[in-house]
Design a protein around this motif. Structure first.
Motif, PDB file in Angstrom:
ATOM      1  N   ASP A  64      17.905  -6.969  12.358  1.00  0.00           N
ATOM      2  CA  ASP A  64      18.666  -5.806  13.026  1.00  0.00           C
ATOM      3  C   ASP A  64      19.950  -6.691  13.387  1.00  0.00           C
ATOM      4  O   ASP A  64      21.166  -6.334  13.465  1.00  0.00           O
ATOM      5  N   ALA A  65      19.691  -7.960  14.109  1.00  0.00           N
ATOM      6  CA  ALA A  65      20.906  -8.637  14.488  1.00  0.00           C
ATOM      7  C   ALA A  65      22.276  -8.786  13.562  1.00  0.00           C
ATOM      8  O   ALA A  65      23.217  -8.577  13.530  1.00  0.00           O
ATOM      9  N   LEU A  66      21.527  -9.346  12.237  1.00  0.00           N
ATOM     10  CA  LEU A  66      22.410  -9.704  11.213  1.00  0.00           C
ATOM     11  C   LEU A  66      23.122  -8.405  10.617  1.00  0.00           C
ATOM     12  O   LEU A  66      24.343  -8.424  10.283  1.00  0.00           O
ATOM     13  N   ILE A  67      22.347  -7.396  10.627  1.00  0.00           N
ATOM     14  CA  ILE A  67      23.089  -6.142   9.999  1.00  0.00           C
ATOM     15  C   ILE A  67      24.374  -5.704  10.915  1.00  0.00           C
ATOM     16  O   ILE A  67      25.379  -5.387  10.558  1.00  0.00           O
ATOM     17  N   ARG A  68      24.040  -5.994  12.179  1.00  0.00           N
ATOM     18  CA  ARG A  68      25.214  -5.347  13.076  1.00  0.00           C
ATOM     19  C   ARG A  68      26.410  -6.669  12.967  1.00  0.00           C
ATOM     20  O   ARG A  68      27.613  -6.037  13.009  1.00  0.00           O
ATOM     21  N   MET A  69      25.912  -8.006  13.040  1.00  0.00           N
ATOM     22  CA  MET A  69      27.128  -8.807  12.528  1.00  0.00           C
ATOM     23  C   MET A  69      27.748  -8.603  11.495  1.00  0.00           C
ATOM     24  O   MET A  69      28.982  -9.118  11.323  1.00  0.00           O
ATOM     25  N   GLY A 111       0.908  -1.190  -0.219  1.00  0.00           N
ATOM     26  CA  GLY A 111      -0.161   0.057   0.011  1.00  0.00           C
ATOM     27  C   GLY A 111       0.901   1.298  -0.016  1.00  0.00           C
ATOM     28  O   GLY A 111       0.306   2.413   0.584  1.00  0.00           O
ATOM     29  N   GLY A 112       2.072   1.182  -0.465  1.00  0.00           N
ATOM     30  CA  GLY A 112       2.900   2.348  -0.602  1.00  0.00           C
ATOM     31  C   GLY A 112       3.446   2.626   1.071  1.00  0.00           C
ATOM     32  O   GLY A 112       4.243   3.923   1.170  1.00  0.00           O
ATOM     33  N   LYS A 113       3.306   1.951   1.941  1.00  0.00           N
ATOM     34  CA  LYS A 113       3.727   2.193   3.226  1.00  0.00           C
ATOM     35  C   LYS A 113       4.932   1.297   3.663  1.00  0.00           C
ATOM     36  O   LYS A 113       5.209   0.202   3.154  1.00  0.00           O
ATOM     37  N   ILE A 114       5.794   1.929   4.325  1.00  0.00           N
ATOM     38  CA  ILE A 114       7.387   1.098   4.426  1.00  0.00           C
ATOM     39  C   ILE A 114       6.985   0.468   5.885  1.00  0.00           C
ATOM     40  O   ILE A 114       6.715   0.899   6.693  1.00  0.00           O
ATOM     41  N   ASN A 115       7.326  -1.042   5.903  1.00  0.00           N
ATOM     42  CA  ASN A 115       7.003  -1.822   7.227  1.00  0.00           C
ATOM     43  C   ASN A 115       8.759  -2.314   7.283  1.00  0.00           C
ATOM     44  O   ASN A 115       9.149  -2.909   6.434  1.00  0.00           O
ATOM     45  N   ALA A 116       9.187  -1.470   8.208  1.00  0.00           N
ATOM     46  CA  ALA A 116      10.784  -1.652   8.449  1.00  0.00           C
ATOM     47  C   ALA A 116      11.090  -2.270   9.958  1.00  0.00           C
ATOM     48  O   ALA A 116      10.036  -2.145  10.957  1.00  0.00           O
ATOM     49  N   SER A 117      12.372  -2.812   9.854  1.00  0.00           N
ATOM     50  CA  SER A 117      13.022  -3.261  11.302  1.00  0.00           C
ATOM     51  C   SER A 117      13.472  -2.276  12.024  1.00  0.00           C
ATOM     52  O   SER A 117      14.170  -1.437  11.836  1.00  0.00           O
ATOM     53  N   GLY A 118      13.063  -2.454  13.304  1.00  0.00           N
ATOM     54  CA  GLY A 118      13.529  -1.733  14.499  1.00  0.00           C
ATOM     55  C   GLY A 118      14.571  -2.546  15.189  1.00  0.00           C
ATOM     56  O   GLY A 118      15.220  -3.363  14.404  1.00  0.00           O
ATOM     57  N   THR A 119      14.657  -2.585  16.418  1.00  0.00           N
ATOM     58  CA  THR A 119      15.611  -3.328  17.189  1.00  0.00           C
ATOM     59  C   THR A 119      15.337  -4.668  17.629  1.00  0.00           C
ATOM     60  O   THR A 119      13.765  -4.911  17.450  1.00  0.00           O
ATOM     61  N   GLY A 120      15.978  -5.675  17.988  1.00  0.00           N
ATOM     62  CA  GLY A 120      15.342  -6.937  18.336  1.00  0.00           C
ATOM     63  C   GLY A 120      14.869  -7.854  17.392  1.00  0.00           C
ATOM     64  O   GLY A 120      13.952  -8.948  18.080  1.00  0.00           O
ATOM     65  N   THR A 121      15.269  -7.655  16.344  1.00  0.00           N
ATOM     66  CA  THR A 121      14.687  -8.537  15.263  1.00  0.00           C
ATOM     67  C   THR A 121      16.100  -9.519  14.625  1.00  0.00           C
ATOM     68  O   THR A 121      17.322  -8.930  14.801  1.00  0.00           O
ATOM     69  N   ALA A 122      15.686 -10.478  13.851  1.00  0.00           N
ATOM     70  CA  ALA A 122      16.796 -11.064  13.198  1.00  0.00           C
ATOM     71  C   ALA A 122      17.418 -10.291  12.183  1.00  0.00           C
ATOM     72  O   ALA A 122      18.602 -10.209  11.926  1.00  0.00           O
TER      73      ALA A 122
END
Length: 291
Positions: free
Chosen positions: A189-194, A176-187
């Motif tokens: 988020d963890a992978l991005i940091r790793m 619907g043109g809306k962004i559903n994005a990851s905050g903290t505490g998600t897989a």
């Protein structure tokens, strides 16, 4: 008389051998595995021959897709699960709905919940738990040692100076043109940091639909998405032109450099035996290195 006794003993021995073989054949295909990482671990432990069925998220290695599919792990029906007649269910944490799990647990079978993981230690606990449930703890210990060493190496290689880390926005969907994005505490988020990046959104935990203004303030250098090859991409980012034309994204640094990374969702988010590979792939894509 002696000959008769020997004959009886021989028949008894034959019967025991046949019974043992039958029991072994029954045990060889008695497991229902639910959760992509759980199924990967079962196969990696050399126990794939025992799988009777799988859930819809279990798609690796490719040969498991030939097994009966009992449905999505978080939207199960007791009838579908019990119809495959498993003796043992290995389920990732969070399977549901709760009322369905209650019915399944009440059936005459073993149900083992595998703890979720967002860390290297968590992945090792998954392997240990699956190995214990399958009766192969020694294999699990050996596999854990290999996976741990691989993870340590991958994260060390992915480390970046703080000032040079890329800001990454994981976009789950653009429905619907809306962004559903990851905050903290998600897989994600963890992978991005790793992988040596920085999650561009830290104001909330979990996945959430965010405003165009919030995306702009996040100022991501890179957009990270699941590669949904073969699926209807309309609700999941679509082509790069459509993604970067979205009002929420078009003014971000990622749009200016047209930086988007698409990775296999199971590899990226399952936190199983292949997570070191996911770290290396994401790091290489973020920093244009050779994998």
């Amino acid at each position: 008389m002696m000959r008769g006794a020997k004959g009886v003993a021989a028949c008894a021995g034959l019967w025991m051998a046949v019974t043992a073989a039958t029991a072994g054949a029954q045990q060889a295909a008695d497991v229902l595995s639910m959760g992509g990482a759980v199924t990967e671990i079962v196969v990696a432990l050399g126990q794939g021959h025992r799988l009777r069925a799988r859930d819809a998220t279990s798609t690796w290695p490719p040969e498991v897709t030939d097994l009966p599919d009992v449905g999505y792990v978080r939207a199960l029906s007791p009838e579908g699960v019990l119809s495959v007649e498993p003796a043992l269910i290995l389920s990732e944490e969070g399977a549901g709905p709760p009322e369905a799990i209650d019915v399944i647990r009440a059936a005459d079978l073993d149900f083992v919940e595998i703890p979720d993981a967002l860390t290297a230690d968590g992945i090792l606990r998954k392997i240990e738990t699956v190995g214990d449930a399958l009766g192969v703890p020694d294999r699990a210990a050996a596999m854990s040692a290999e996976v741990e060493a691989d993870l340590v190496d991958a994260m060390a290689d992915a480390a970046q100076p703080e000032a040079e880390k890329k800001r990454v926005l994981f976009v789950l969907s653009t429905q619907g043109g809306k962004i559903n994005a990851s905050g903290t505490g998600t897989a994600a988020d963890a992978l991005i940091r790793m992988a040596g990046g920085v999650n561009a959104v830290t104001e909330y935990a979990g996945y959430k639909q965010i405003t165009d203004e919030a995306v702009g303030l996040a100022a991501p250098d890179v957009i990270l998405m699941m590669d949904r090859a073969g699926a209807d991409d309309t609700d999941h980012g679509g082509a790069d032109d459509e993604l970067f034309a979205m009002p929420a994204i078009r003014l971000t640094p990622a749009a200016q450099s047209r930086s988007v990374i698409r990775m296999d969702g199971l590899l990226m988010l399952s936190f199983g035996p292949r997570t070191a590979e996911a770290i290396r792939r994401l790091n290489a894509a973020l920093y244009a290195q050779e994998s």
